[in-house]
Design a protein around this motif. Structure first.
Motif, PDB file in Angstrom:
ATOM      1  N   ARG A  87       1.195  -1.121  -0.096  1.00 26.05           N
ATOM      2  CA  ARG A  87       0.053   0.221   0.065  1.00 26.05           C
ATOM      3  C   ARG A  87       0.859   0.929  -0.090  1.00 26.05           C
ATOM      4  NH1 ARG A  87      -2.781  -0.756   5.102  1.00 26.05           N
ATOM      5  NH2 ARG A  87      -4.031  -2.180   3.823  1.00 26.05           N
ATOM      6  N   GLU A  88       2.239   1.067   0.848  1.00 28.87           N
ATOM      7  CA  GLU A  88       2.819   2.533   1.433  1.00 28.87           C
ATOM      8  C   GLU A  88       3.393   2.931  -0.234  1.00 28.87           C
ATOM      9  OE1 GLU A  88       3.356   4.375   3.545  1.00 28.87           O
ATOM     10  OE2 GLU A  88       1.721   3.328   4.843  1.00 28.87           O
ATOM     11  N   TRP A  89       3.492   1.667  -1.035  1.00 29.99           N
ATOM     12  CA  TRP A  89       4.721   1.343  -2.336  1.00 29.99           C
ATOM     13  C   TRP A  89       3.105   2.578  -3.789  1.00 29.99           C
ATOM     14  CZ3 TRP A  89       3.453  -0.432  -7.596  1.00 29.99           C
ATOM     15  CH2 TRP A  89       4.838  -0.315  -8.039  1.00 29.99           C
ATOM     16  N   MET A  90       1.916   1.481  -3.342  1.00 30.44           N
ATOM     17  CA  MET A  90       1.424   2.307  -4.119  1.00 30.44           C
ATOM     18  C   MET A  90       0.729   3.581  -4.057  1.00 30.44           C
ATOM     19  SD  MET A  90      -0.280   0.269  -6.748  1.00 30.44           S
ATOM     20  CE  MET A  90      -1.403   0.421  -7.132  1.00 30.44           C
ATOM     21  N   TRP A  91       0.895   4.300  -3.200  1.00 27.97           N
ATOM     22  CA  TRP A  91       0.477   5.785  -2.361  1.00 27.97           C
ATOM     23  C   TRP A  91       1.794   5.989  -3.387  1.00 27.97           C
ATOM     24  CZ3 TRP A  91      -1.231   4.676   2.891  1.00 27.97           C
ATOM     25  CH2 TRP A  91      -2.692   4.473   2.979  1.00 27.97           C
ATOM     26  N   ARG A  92       3.087   6.093  -2.948  1.00 31.79           N
ATOM     27  CA  ARG A  92       4.051   6.566  -3.372  1.00 31.79           C
ATOM     28  C   ARG A  92       4.208   6.532  -5.314  1.00 31.79           C
ATOM     29  NH1 ARG A  92       7.559   4.087   0.401  1.00 31.79           N
ATOM     30  NH2 ARG A  92       8.123   2.802  -1.637  1.00 31.79           N
ATOM     31  N   GLU A  93       3.664   5.754  -5.940  1.00 31.59           N
ATOM     32  CA  GLU A  93       4.093   5.791  -7.042  1.00 31.59           C
ATOM     33  C   GLU A  93       2.463   6.303  -7.795  1.00 31.59           C
ATOM     34  OE1 GLU A  93       6.830   4.652  -8.971  1.00 31.59           O
ATOM     35  OE2 GLU A  93       7.392   3.896  -7.276  1.00 31.59           O
ATOM     36  N   TYR A  94       1.691   6.089  -7.122  1.00 33.36           N
ATOM     37  CA  TYR A  94       0.016   6.377  -7.868  1.00 33.36           C
ATOM     38  C   TYR A  94      -0.023   7.617  -6.993  1.00 33.36           C
ATOM     39  CZ  TYR A  94       0.410   1.939 -10.710  1.00 33.36           C
ATOM     40  OH  TYR A  94       0.641   1.968 -11.662  1.00 33.36           O
TER      41      TYR A  94
ATOM     42  N   PRO B 197       1.805  10.435  -5.488  1.00 30.49           N
ATOM     43  CA  PRO B 197       2.530  11.465  -4.845  1.00 30.49           C
ATOM     44  C   PRO B 197       1.809  11.894  -3.761  1.00 30.49           C
ATOM     45  CG  PRO B 197       2.326  11.605  -7.092  1.00 30.49           C
ATOM     46  CD  PRO B 197       1.226  10.777  -6.993  1.00 30.49           C
ATOM     47  N   GLU B 198       0.400  12.675  -4.041  1.00 32.36           N
ATOM     48  CA  GLU B 198      -0.094  14.529  -3.362  1.00 32.36           C
ATOM     49  C   GLU B 198      -0.923  13.837  -2.534  1.00 32.36           C
ATOM     50  OE1 GLU B 198      -1.412  17.330  -5.973  1.00 32.36           O
ATOM     51  OE2 GLU B 198       0.532  16.936  -7.309  1.00 32.36           O
ATOM     52  N   PRO B 199      -0.616  13.715  -1.664  1.00 34.66           N
ATOM     53  CA  PRO B 199      -1.682  13.616  -0.208  1.00 34.66           C
ATOM     54  C   PRO B 199      -2.962  14.016  -0.487  1.00 34.66           C
ATOM     55  CG  PRO B 199      -0.124  14.845   1.241  1.00 34.66           C
ATOM     56  CD  PRO B 199       0.161  15.284  -0.743  1.00 34.66           C
ATOM     57  N   ARG B 200      -3.674  15.117  -1.369  1.00 37.55           N
ATOM     58  CA  ARG B 200      -4.780  14.776  -1.734  1.00 37.55           C
ATOM     59  C   ARG B 200      -5.486  14.014  -2.732  1.00 37.55           C
ATOM     60  NH1 ARG B 200      -8.320  18.432  -2.525  1.00 37.55           N
ATOM     61  NH2 ARG B 200      -8.451  20.010  -0.804  1.00 37.55           N
ATOM     62  N   MET B 201      -4.548  13.134  -2.551  1.00 35.09           N
ATOM     63  CA  MET B 201      -4.729  11.736  -4.269  1.00 35.09           C
ATOM     64  C   MET B 201      -4.981  10.805  -3.673  1.00 35.09           C
ATOM     65  SD  MET B 201      -1.668  12.272  -7.185  1.00 35.09           S
ATOM     66  CE  MET B 201      -1.699  13.767  -7.999  1.00 35.09           C
ATOM     67  N   ARG B 202      -4.996  10.935  -2.266  1.00 39.34           N
ATOM     68  CA  ARG B 202      -5.851   9.555  -1.481  1.00 39.34           C
ATOM     69  C   ARG B 202      -6.062   9.650  -0.919  1.00 39.34           C
ATOM     70  NH1 ARG B 202       0.768   8.465   1.228  1.00 39.34           N
ATOM     71  NH2 ARG B 202       2.151   8.989  -1.199  1.00 39.34           N
ATOM     72  N   LEU B 203      -7.373   8.769  -0.446  1.00 35.23           N
ATOM     73  CA  LEU B 203      -8.992   8.834   0.417  1.00 35.23           C
ATOM     74  C   LEU B 203      -9.068   7.445   0.462  1.00 35.23           C
ATOM     75  CD1 LEU B 203     -11.400  10.337   1.295  1.00 35.23           C
ATOM     76  CD2 LEU B 203     -12.215   9.013  -0.714  1.00 35.23           C
TER      77      LEU B 203
END
Ligand code: GLC
Ligand code: CA
Length: 545
Positions: free
Chosen positions: A320-327, A329-335
């Motif tokens: 998950r950490e890897w996917m977040w880093r790769e896909y 990168p900006e906090p706003r892209m995460r939910l």
């Protein structure tokens, strides 16, 4: 009529509010969708899945139902719905709708009454407790906005249970009235002609102390009852499970062929993105090999994106950490535990790469589902809240408001995407239909070819192990048809040898381009690829042999 129609079908997911606005109030509606059925028929899909259309205060875009037998007024009327289904059927399209089973809105008359007093006659339609200590092992799903699955109700001094937003109290399935009511709701829609349901959040129906309150035997038992009820009355109706679970638990929703006919393949979805980023088939092959076989009458529903965040619940925390880093990168892209972005931006807006991802979607076991707008490579708007950024108006043309609505832009339910790359001036249906090289035309082509070959929906699947890890190849086989789907996951040209010795003497023909390949010998079969190139090699026995 083939009751197994869903095994060959291509699905298309529609957010009615976002699709087409017929009356210029800025909100998409059923009549707007009706006017776009020709578009969908022409694209070649078989079955539409409509996100919730029932009356709702829209805290969760309709996943908070306040009346299961009424249409949200902004969307239209029951008559509009009947007309839509008839018009769809007349074009050979089927329609399934969301069935929100786990919870209602807090505005539903049931809950309004249940919370009115501890003595309310229907108090136990929902789950109440003196404190928030019960069912402690049930995880919180909306981790960004919720700290607990319990909410204190000051009026009666007790807490009620909710798996999602506070405004979505969970129903108490131990109450036989609830069990019965939900069957009755399904009957209501089936009698109107609907072809089935995408059943929302089914793992959570029953709760038991000392468990994580997911996938319980009581839940499966009730879902089997739902299936019996539906199939006895409407043998062609399909039930599609939303069960975001690891392979073994997801497979349980098929039962022995007596529960759901279909379930989303949640585990493989993030692995497709992992494999693409790593340019290595490993993640896809590993998860496919961990996935138990399913009953013959059942079918996975494969997807790349949907109306929610790209969920990373079914990966390890390192992944998950890897996917977040790769896909993202900006906090706003995460939910929550996911990524709130659309397909095209996730894949760098690289058309070849998006086509490759779709080729995987169309050739891996299961029936594919396309999320509205992804067929033209729509973008997202990460400045909107929650999951709104992937639910923006469909981009039909370069006209004002993307041809979605005649309303002034300020009245739209959500702004149209208007950035220089993904904006409607550049990315729209009209433009892509006029351009034979567009993503839309590739998708339409993949759909058309897949529809001619039942092997994709019905065949078994054996993964090959070529020495080059960037090449993902698998043999699909059904009756007398054999197709090898081969994909170059890499951004560079590649070459590899495939072990096709069992098919010695046959001459592969790419179903997509009709190009013939050299005959197969006992030697490793050499294939060369352009970046992200893929072939659907038909291994029909040579003519005359
Ligand atoms: C499902 C839906 C999601 C919704 C949730 C609660 O996961 O896909 O959009 O918020 O259920 O109903
Ligand atoms: Ca409207």
């Amino acid at each position: 009529m083939d009751p197994l129609w869903y095994k060959d079908a291509i699905f298309y997911e529609i957010y009615v509010r976002a699709f087409a606005d017929s009356n210029g109030d800025g909100q998409g509606d059923l009549c707007g969708l009706l006017a776009k059925l020709d578009y969908l028929q022409d694209l070649g899909v078989d079955c539409l899945w409509l996100l919730p259309i029932c009356e709702s205060p829209l805290v969760d875009d309709g996943y908070d139902v306040s009346d299961y037998r009424r249409i949200l007024p902004e969307y239209g009327t029951l008559d509009d719905f009947r007309e839509l289904v008839q018009a769809a059927h007349a074009r050979g399209l089927r329609v399934i709708a969301d069935m929100v089973m786990n919870h209602t809105s807090d505005q539903h008359p049931w809950f309004v009454q249940a919370r009115s007093s501890r003595a309310a006659s229907n108090r136990d339609y929902y789950l109440w407790n003196a404190d928030d200590e019960k069912f402690k092992d049930a995880r919180v799903i909306f981790v960004d906005s919720q700290t607990s699955n319990w909410h204190y109700d000051p009026h009666t001094g007790e807490f009620y249970f909710h798996r999602f937003y506070t405004q979505q109290p969970d129903l108490n399935y131990d109450n036989p009235v609830i069990q019965h009511e939900m069957l009755d709701v399904m009957n209501f829609w089936l009698e109107m002609g609907i072809d089935g349901f995408r059943c929302d959040a089914v793992p959570y129906l029953f709760k038991r102390e000392g468990t994580n309150c997911e996938n319980l035997p009581e839940t499966h038992e009730y879902l089997k009852r739902v299936r019996r009820f539906v199939s006895e009355r409407f043998p062609d109706a399909v039930l599609l499970a939303e069960a975001n679970q690891w392979p073994r638990d997801a497979v349980a929703y098929f039962g022995g062929g007596d529960e759901f006919q279909m379930a989303f393949n949640f585990p493989i979805m993030p692995r497709i993105f992992m494999s693409l980023k790593q340019q290595d088939r490993g993640p896809i092959v590993a998860i496919a090999q961990q996935t138990p076989p399913i009953p013959d009458s059942c079918q996975w529903c494969t997807f790349l994106r949907n109306h929610d965040e790209l969920t990373l619940e079914m990966v390890t925390s390192e992944e998950r950490e890897w996917m977040w880093r790769e896909y993202a990168p900006e906090p706003r892209m995460r939910l929550n535990l996911g990524i709130r972005r659309r397909l095209a931006p996730l894949l760098d807006n690289n058309q070849r790469k998006i086509e490759l991802a779709n080729s995987l979607l169309f050739t891996l076991p299961g029936s594919p589902i396309i999320y509205y707008g992804d067929e033209i490579g729509m973008g997202d708007d990460i400045w909107l809240k929650d999951r709104d950024g992937v639910r923006t108006p469909m981009q039909w043309s370069a006209q004002e408001c993307a041809g979605f609505s005649k309303a002034p832009a300020s009245r739209l339910y959500a702004p149209v995407i208007h950035d220089p790359i993904y904006g409607y001036a550049r990315v729209n249906v009209e433009q892509q239909r006029a351009d034979p090289e567009s993503l839309y035309h590739t998708l339409k082509w993949l759909i058309a070819i897949r529809r001619q070959h039942p092997v994709f929906g019905r065949g078994d699947c054996i993964f090959l192990t070529p020495p080059n890890p960037a090449i993902l190849a698998y043999i699909r086989h059904y009756q007398d048809e054999t197709v090898v789907a081969v994909h170059n996951l890499s951004e560079r040209a590649q070459e590899t040898g495939l072990d096709l010795g069992a098919f010695e003497g046959r001459t592969p023909v790419d179903l997509l381009t009709k190009q013939s390949f050299p005959p197969i010998t006992r030697e490793p079969y050499r294939v060369q690829f352009q970046p992200y190139q893929f072939f659907w090699l038909n291994l029909a026995p040579s003519q005359g042999s």
